[in-house]
Design a protein around this motif. Sequence first.
Motif, short mmCIF file in Angstrom:
data_model
loop_
_atom_site.label_atom_id
_atom_site.label_comp_id
_atom_site.label_asym_id
_atom_site.label_seq_id
_atom_site.Cartn_x
_atom_site.Cartn_y
_atom_site.Cartn_z
N MET A 202 36.43 -28.80 -95.74
CA MET A 202 35.89 -27.80 -94.82
C MET A 202 34.76 -28.39 -93.97
N TYR A 203 33.96 -29.23 -94.60
CA TYR A 203 32.84 -29.85 -93.89
C TYR A 203 33.34 -30.77 -92.77
N ARG A 204 34.46 -31.46 -93.03
CA ARG A 204 34.95 -32.46 -92.10
C ARG A 204 36.06 -31.94 -91.18
N ALA A 205 36.42 -30.67 -91.27
CA ALA A 205 37.57 -30.13 -90.54
C ALA A 205 37.41 -30.24 -89.02
N ALA A 206 38.50 -30.64 -88.37
CA ALA A 206 38.57 -30.59 -86.90
C ALA A 206 38.83 -29.14 -86.51
N VAL A 207 38.08 -28.64 -85.53
CA VAL A 207 38.20 -27.22 -85.17
C VAL A 207 38.32 -27.02 -83.67
#
Length: 404
Positions: free
Chosen positions: A36-41
């Motif tokens: 979640m911390y590293r997710a591309a959004v």
Amino acid sequence: MYEKINIDLMNNSGIRIVDLRSDTVSRPTPEMREAMYRAAVGDDVYGEDPTVAELETRAAELLDKEQAVFVASGTMANLIAIMVHCNQRGSEIISGDHGHTFKFEQGGTAQIAGVHTAVIKNNEDGTFSIDDLRKKIRKNPDFHEPISSLIIVENTHNLCGGKVLPLEWLEKVQNVAQEHNLPVHMDGARMMNAAVYLKVPPSRIVKDVDSVCFCLSKGLGCPVGAILAGTSEFIAKARRVRKAIGGGWRQAGIIAAAGLVAFDSMIDRLQEDHNHAYQIAKGIAGLNSRYFQVNLSEIHTNIVIMNLDPKISPKLAQKRLFTVYATDPVKVSVQCSARDDWIRFVTCWEVSDEATKMAMEKIVFVLTEIEREIQDPGCGTQKLDLAYLQTQAAIEAQSKKSKL
């Protein structure tokens, strides 16, 4: 059924808490938090969130459906499905009388979708009579009647103790639906548990339904979210309805990332939850009590429904399981759900082997204590007020009777 507890107070007292109220209390795994911390959004309303897009694509492939859409909850997914399938005023859905959409979604079917519900008595295994289904379908209704528009099934079935619907029965439901040109929707909040129990791919569980939803936030351990899947045409309409009821995400990839981790690492491990639930049920069954009963042959997944004798107030038993006295041999507070004449225990990934063992010991101890007090009010345990217990049971019984 939803009891709020003061976790901080209990933790500060040094008492071990085993929360068996629901698998919804499970928190995301460390791997999920990292993802979640590293997710591309991106903005998902514009269709620009790559992590959401990947989650939806993988979900559709997992279920062998054309497309899928990520939504906030199972309740939202069911409501959207109903609104898409029942696209004319005067529509009616057909559901089991213990179904979640009928009992525990605040009547959103009528309140928001404007759709009537016809119910069929659920069998103990979560199914309902195929003959009764045929009778409930309105053939060529005149202008006095609602229009049969959708059949809903629930798998696994919550109020039937986490039962898994037989695949043969689902085929029969679909056959009847096709005869009358009706779609079938599966409230599959815990359908991954069903797949693990039957040792079949998730796609086999949903082969005979036109649309399906499943929760990411229960046994799969995600913090929030559910998947709704079906045909491309169905999902296009579902996205439109999702927006109308306030379900448009923005940078939703942050939470979608947890779902991708769940697909990779949380489905097969559901068997551990099933094993833990069976251990708890086995401990209760081993008492051979006439006051507290479970049927081991009916424990399919991660839910244990313990039926209580009418003499016993479920709320009082629930309170005793929660409470820890200085003289208790097991310093464990067991959280559970209580309703009508039963108590429910639900396992999830955060309930370890050790926690299961401790919870079972506390449950067995408390049930034995209650039974001893009922049989011998002067036994001197002084943990329960038998008169209060019986009075509460009488009050609850009278209240239920007055509502009939």
